[in-house]
Design an enzyme around this catalytic site. Sequence first.
Site, short mmCIF file in Angstrom:
data_model
loop_
_atom_site.label_atom_id
_atom_site.label_comp_id
_atom_site.label_asym_id
_atom_site.label_seq_id
_atom_site.Cartn_x
_atom_site.Cartn_y
_atom_site.Cartn_z
N ASN A 141 0.81 -1.23 0.00
CA ASN A 141 0.00 0.00 0.00
C ASN A 141 0.84 1.28 0.00
O ASN A 141 0.47 2.26 -0.64
CB ASN A 141 -0.99 -0.01 1.16
CG ASN A 141 -0.34 -0.03 2.52
OD1 ASN A 141 0.70 -0.64 2.70
ND2 ASN A 141 -0.93 0.66 3.46
N GLU B 167 3.56 -5.39 12.30
CA GLU B 167 2.64 -4.26 12.10
C GLU B 167 1.53 -4.75 11.19
O GLU B 167 1.76 -4.97 10.00
CB GLU B 167 3.37 -3.08 11.46
CG GLU B 167 4.54 -2.54 12.28
CD GLU B 167 4.09 -1.90 13.58
OE1 GLU B 167 2.93 -1.50 13.70
OE2 GLU B 167 4.93 -1.81 14.49
N CYS C 199 -3.24 1.61 6.35
CA CYS C 199 -3.64 0.87 7.56
C CYS C 199 -4.22 1.81 8.61
O CYS C 199 -4.92 1.37 9.51
CB CYS C 199 -2.45 0.12 8.12
SG CYS C 199 -1.05 1.20 8.43
N GLU D 183 7.42 0.34 16.23
CA GLU D 183 8.50 0.85 15.39
C GLU D 183 8.61 2.35 15.64
O GLU D 183 7.89 2.90 16.43
CB GLU D 183 8.17 0.57 13.92
CG GLU D 183 8.10 -0.93 13.63
CD GLU D 183 7.88 -1.27 12.16
OE1 GLU D 183 7.34 -0.43 11.42
OE2 GLU D 183 8.25 -2.39 11.77
#
Length: 480
Positions: A150, A248, A282, A461
């Site tokens: 994405n 993630e 996301c 992260e």
Amino acid sequence: MKIIKNYIGGQLISPVLDEYLDNVDPSRGIVYSKIPDSTTDDVEKAVQAAEKAYEGWSNTPKEARGAIMIKIADIIESRMNEFAAAESLDNGKPVKLAMQVDIPRAVSNLKFFATAIQHFASESHYMEGLGVNYTTRKPIGIVGCISPWNLPLYLFTWKIAPALAAGNCVVAKPSEVTPMTAFMLSEVCKEAGLPEGVLNIVHGLGHKVGDAITKHPKIKAISFTGGTATGKTIATIAAPMFKKLSLELGGKNPNIIFADCDFEDALSTTMRSSFANQGQICLCGSRIFIERPIYEKFKAAFVAKTAESKVSYPSDPEAKLGAVVSKPHMEKVLSYIELAKEEGGTVLTGGEQVKLEGEYANGYYLRPTIIEGLTFDCRTNQEEIFGPVVTITPFDTEEEVLMMANSTEYGLASTVWTSNLKRAHRVADHLHTGIVWVNAWLVRDLRTPFGGMKSSGVGREGGFEALRFFTEAKNVFIKS
Ligand code: NAD
């Protein structure tokens, strides 16, 4: 037709079996390049190259490591137009978005971690009368980075940059759906003088290349961004091998709009948080909860603006939405719109494919879609759709909206719109998500921890969190 190559041991090489996959331009629905269909043997070669490079790279002073990374960033920046056009062609996103977001952020990721490592200190703990502990943080060794389609170069560099800055050697796999800018990055790495084998990019399918990276005993840590189901598969393999894991994963983010919000700001930002990148971020807010007193007013304005949003080919400067990434993904999104109708939802605008003219007639375009009338716990409101589809739901109390917002298995991000300071703090405190934006969306400071709760992931992260992930701590005690 451009043939993408693997980047192993500093060379651009064909896959061992010399087999290739099609790479599709989603804006036209045609194959426009070929990508290596790599296998375990290619991953093995990459690991061997990384192993050879590790001694040198991990002992290279961090200033020198940072300088090479800055050089890579500078070259990408100097070729911004070319990278943005390539990202857009590969992914279907508007060129304008790639110019404003994807490529500048990839450059920032490299520059940020090239410099962050210079400030990354480790701790010492003094014990009165006994001695002192000091902690070293050394690179892990060879690490694996696996990324999705994405935000291709944006997320690829988000992993690679901290891994390299910390002194690791990397075996990385970009998404097979959007491999082009990772290939261009490998050309840039050669040009910038990154030593051979420090970064290895193996292209191909998840169940072949991704799986081989996950299973390789010499790869000691995996940083993965992608779907929750894939994250589970990776964890199942990597956890019993005691690999470090950063996952993630997916999201189903709430966007909560209270009646006391700044209406225009909430409306224009909700347009972006719903449909930016065709809703394929996301962090997009796909479940919109609107306090009842402004429900009808917000709905009318939101539907009107959405209906006006131009869906067009990616190089159209007026395009608000481009193509979604692939035919199967378009079909998946359309199937969720059908599901929403079966579940009793009403499509207020959108809900269908858009057919463009001429060379773009076979592209994968979807009208941005707003659905109302669904219960908070139906499948449409619980499962990740990852497209330009949002639902709107009214609410009456803070308790009710928190219950609905927290009802999914996901916990990545949320957005809250209110001018009541106390409520902002209270609601942010009670949301089960790793990230909360109040009166804003997608404002990112790269120093902050980034990641999700529940099925949205494991670990964080960003900033020093990423550098801690990519290093191994060792405590040494010295008696005084
Ligand atoms: P995906 O899980 O299908 O693929 C992601 C990557 O994993 C790809 O490179 C793929 O080839 C690889 N892969 C697939 N199967 C594998 C396996 N068995 N072993 C190892 N690797 C494998 O995800 P996608 O469709 O590319 O991306 C969309 C998903 O990513 C969405 O769920 C979205 O929410 C999520 N995402 C999360 C974040 C975040 O920061 N939390 C950011 C972006 C996207």
